[in-house]
Design an enzyme around this catalytic site. Structure first.
Site, short mmCIF file in Angstrom:
data_model
loop_
_atom_site.label_atom_id
_atom_site.label_comp_id
_atom_site.label_asym_id
_atom_site.label_seq_id
_atom_site.Cartn_x
_atom_site.Cartn_y
_atom_site.Cartn_z
N HIS A 164 0.87 -1.18 0.00
CA HIS A 164 0.00 0.00 0.00
C HIS A 164 0.91 1.24 0.00
CE1 HIS A 164 -2.75 2.98 1.85
NE2 HIS A 164 -3.75 2.19 1.50
N GLN A 217 -4.49 -5.08 7.00
CA GLN A 217 -5.48 -6.03 6.45
C GLN A 217 -5.38 -7.40 7.12
OE1 GLN A 217 -7.89 -5.21 4.49
NE2 GLN A 217 -7.19 -3.20 3.81
N ASP A 276 3.11 -4.07 8.02
CA ASP A 276 1.85 -3.36 7.80
C ASP A 276 0.74 -4.39 8.01
OD1 ASP A 276 -0.49 -2.40 6.73
OD2 ASP A 276 0.44 -1.53 4.94
N CYS A 314 -4.93 2.49 -3.62
CA CYS A 314 -3.71 3.03 -2.97
C CYS A 314 -2.54 2.05 -3.09
CB CYS A 314 -3.96 3.37 -1.50
SG CYS A 314 -5.02 4.78 -1.29
N LYS A 325 -10.67 -0.47 10.14
CA LYS A 325 -10.81 -1.66 9.29
C LYS A 325 -11.23 -2.87 10.11
CE LYS A 325 -7.34 0.02 6.10
NZ LYS A 325 -8.05 0.47 4.90
N1 PMP Z 1 -1.88 -0.59 4.54
C1 PMP Z 1 -2.86 -1.35 4.04
C2 PMP Z 1 -2.54 -2.74 3.59
C3 PMP Z 1 -4.14 -0.82 3.91
O1 PMP Z 1 -5.11 -1.57 3.40
C4 PMP Z 1 -4.39 0.50 4.34
C5 PMP Z 1 -5.76 1.13 4.20
N2 PMP Z 1 -6.33 0.97 2.93
C6 PMP Z 1 -3.34 1.23 4.89
C7 PMP Z 1 -2.10 0.65 4.98
C8 PMP Z 1 -3.52 2.63 5.38
O2 PMP Z 1 -4.37 2.65 6.48
P1 PMP Z 1 -4.91 4.01 7.06
O3 PMP Z 1 -5.46 4.78 5.90
O4 PMP Z 1 -5.96 3.61 8.04
O5 PMP Z 1 -3.76 4.71 7.71
#
Ligand code: PMP
Length: 418
Positions: free
Chosen positions: A135, A215, A212, A376, A238
Site C-alpha cells: 500500500h 489487512q 503493515d 492506494c 478496518k
Molecule cells: N496498509 C494497508 C494494507 C491498507 O489496506 C491501508 C488502508 N487501505 C493502509 C495501509 C492505510 O491505512 P490508514 O489509511 O488507516 O492509515
C-alpha cells in the site's frame, strides 16, 4: 439431519455466524432502492453496535481530558483510554502496554517508525526492502526517507498470481539491508504473505522488520510475539472500530531507544526553557490530547471481535471467499487479478471491456458497494498492467445474499456495456 455430517456442521456454523450481521446497523438500509450489499470492508469496515454504544457512553458520561486531572471525569476518561490500551495489548499479545502506542492509524504508525527509528539509523547506500504489492502507506514514507538519507529502496518481486514466495524477499537480503517493510495481507489482491518464513530469516540477517498489519488484524488472530517482527501497524477503522485511531506496536527496547515523534503535552517528563525530558513509554509518542473516544471505540472493537472469535471470523470469511471466487470465475467474462493460494477476504477483478469505475457505478445503482481504482497500491496495478480493478472485500458480517447481489448486478453491467 443432513445425510452428510460434515456439511451439516458447516451449515450450522454458517447460520451461527449469520447472527452477527444484526450487530451492524448500517447494513440494515436500502441504497438506491435495493438492500445494501456492503463489499468494501477492506477500505473501511462498518461499526458494530457495541462500538457505537461504547463511544456514545463515553461521550455522554465520561468525557474529560486524560492523564492530567484529579477530578472524577478525568479519572474515568483515563481509565477508559488506558483500558483500551490493555484490551489491544491482550488482543495482539503484546508483552506490555508500554509497547502499544496509539496513533491516527497505519499510515501514521509507519511514518513514525520511518522517521524516528529508521531516520537516525540509515546512511547512504543502506537498503530498505519492500514488496511490489505494498500500500502507498508502506512505500511513500520509505521513499521519503531514502531521499533524505541516500538509502536505496529495493523491491521484492510479486508473481503473476499475486503471490510472494518467501524466496522472493529473502533472496533480496544483502549486507546493506537495514529495514524490511512488508504487508501481512495485501489490500489490493488479498495475498497473505508468508511472514512466518520471512521474518525469522530477516531476524537471522539482523534486519529490522516493520509489518503493515492493516489487512491482517481484521481477518486473523495476530500474535505479535509469535510473529517475531519489530514493529506492527494497524488501523481501528478496518476492524469494526472508529476512524482516526490505530496502533503502532513496537518492541520496548526499540521504542525506548527512539527519539520522540512530536513535541508537546503528555510526551514530556519535565520542561524548562532550556531543555525537556521525555515521558516513559508509550506516552513519549503520544503528544497532545489524544483521540480518547477513538481509543474507547477501538477497545470496544477488539473486545467485540474476541467475542466473535478470530478463528471463527477467519473460517467464515474463507467460506464466503470461496463462494465469491467461484461465482466470479463462473461469469466467463470476469478476470480475477490476484489468485494466490490461501488468500484473505479480497477479490480484485476486471470485466472484459468495462472500465472498473463504470462497473462500480452501475453496481451501486443496485445497492452493491465495491471499490474501484488503484486501491492506494499503484505499483502493483502497474505490475499487472491495469489502471485499476473492481474490488469486492468481505467481512464476517457479509453473507451469501451480498455475493448474489453483486453477481446479479454484474448482469446489468453486461447488458449496458456490451
Ligand atoms: N496498509 C494497508 C494494507 C491498507 O489496506 C491501508 C488502508 N487501505 C493502509 C495501509 C492505510 O491505512 P490508514 O489509511 O488507516 O492509515
Amino acid at each position: 439431519m443432513s445425510a452428510n455430517p460434515k456439511q451439516a456442521r458447516e451449515d450450522h456454523f454458517e447460520r451461527d455466524m449469520a447472527q452477527y450481521r444484526a450487530d451492524f446497523p448500517a447494513l440494515v438500509q436500502e441504497v438506491n432502492g435495493h438492500p445494501l450489499a456492503f463489499l468494501d470492508s477492506a477500505a473501511s469496515s462498518q461499526r458494530a453496535q457495541p462500538v457505537i454504544d461504547a463511544v456514545t457512553h463515553y461521550e455522554t458520561h465520561d468525557h474529560a481530558n486524560v492523564h492530567r486531572g484529579v477530578h472524577t471525569l478525568s479519572q474515568r476518561a483515563t481509565e477508559s483510554y488506558e483500558g483500551a490500551r490493555e484490551s489491544v495489548q491482550r488482543f495482539i499479545n503484546g508483552a506490555s502496554t508500554r509497547e502499544v502506542v496509539f496513533t491516527r492509524g497505519t499510515t501514521e504508525s509507519i511514518n513514525l517508525v520511518a522517521q524516528c527509528f529508521a531516520g537516525p539509523r540509515l546512511s547512504a547506500g543502506d537498503e530498505v526492502l519492500i514488496t511490489h504489492l505494498e500500500h502507498h502507506a508502506n512505500i511513500v514514507p520509505w521513499q521519503m526517507l531514502c531521499e533524505r538519507t541516500g538509502a536505496k529502496l529495493i523491491v521484492a518481486h510479486v508473481e503473476d498470481d499475486g503471490s510472494v514466495p518467501a524466496e522472493n524477499v529473502t533472496s533480496r537480503f544483502t549486507d546493506r539491508t537495514r529495514i524490511l517493510a512488508i504487508s501481512a495481507v495485501s489490500n489490493a489482491l488479498g495475498t497473505v504473505l508468508p511472514l512466518d518464513e520471512i521474518i525469522p530469516a530477516a531476524k537471522a540477517a539482523d534486519i529490522t522488520v516493520v509489518v503493515d498489519g492493516a489487512q491482517a488484524v481484521p481477518h486473523q488472530q495476530v500474535d505479535v510475539q509469535a510473529l517475531g517482527a519489530d514493529f506492527f501497524a494497524f488501523s481501528a477503522h478496518k476492524m469494526v472500530g472508529p476512524t482516526g485511531i490505530g496502533v503502532l506496536w513496537g518492541r520496548e527496547t526499540l521504542l525506548d531507544a527512539m527519539p520522540p515523534w512530536q513535541g508537546g503535552g503528555d510526551m514530556i517528563e519535565t520542561v524548562t526553557l532550556e531543555k525537556s525530558t521525555w515521558n516513559t513509554l508509550p506516552y513519549k509518542f503520544e503528544a497532545g490530547t489524544p483521540n480518547i473516544s477513538g481509543a474507547v471505540g477501538l477497545g470496544a472493537a477488539v473486545e467485540y471481535l474476541q467475542g466473535v472469535g478470530m478463528d471463527n471470523i477467519s473460517r467464515y470469511e474463507h467460506l464466503l471467499l470461496n463462494v465469491l471466487t467461484e461465482q466470479l470465475e463462473a461469469q466467463g467474462d470476469v478476470r480475477i487479478v490476484g489468485t494466490a493460494p490461501g488468500k484473505a477476504a479480497v477479490v480484485s477483478f476486471l470485466m472484459d471491456g468495462v472500465h472498473p469505475h463504470d462497473l462500480g457505478t452501475i453496481v451501486d445503482h443496485h445497492g452493491v458497494a465495491v471499490r474501484t481504482g488503484h486501491h492506494c497500491a499503484m505499483p502493483i496495478m502497474q505490475r499487472f498492467d491495469v489502471p485499476g480493478t473492481a474490488r469486492a472485500s468481505l467481512a464476517f458480517y457479509n453473507n451469501r445474499d451480498d455475493i448474489d447481489a453483486l453477481v446479479a448486478s454484474l448482469a446489468t453491467v453486461r447488458k449496458l456495456f456490451k
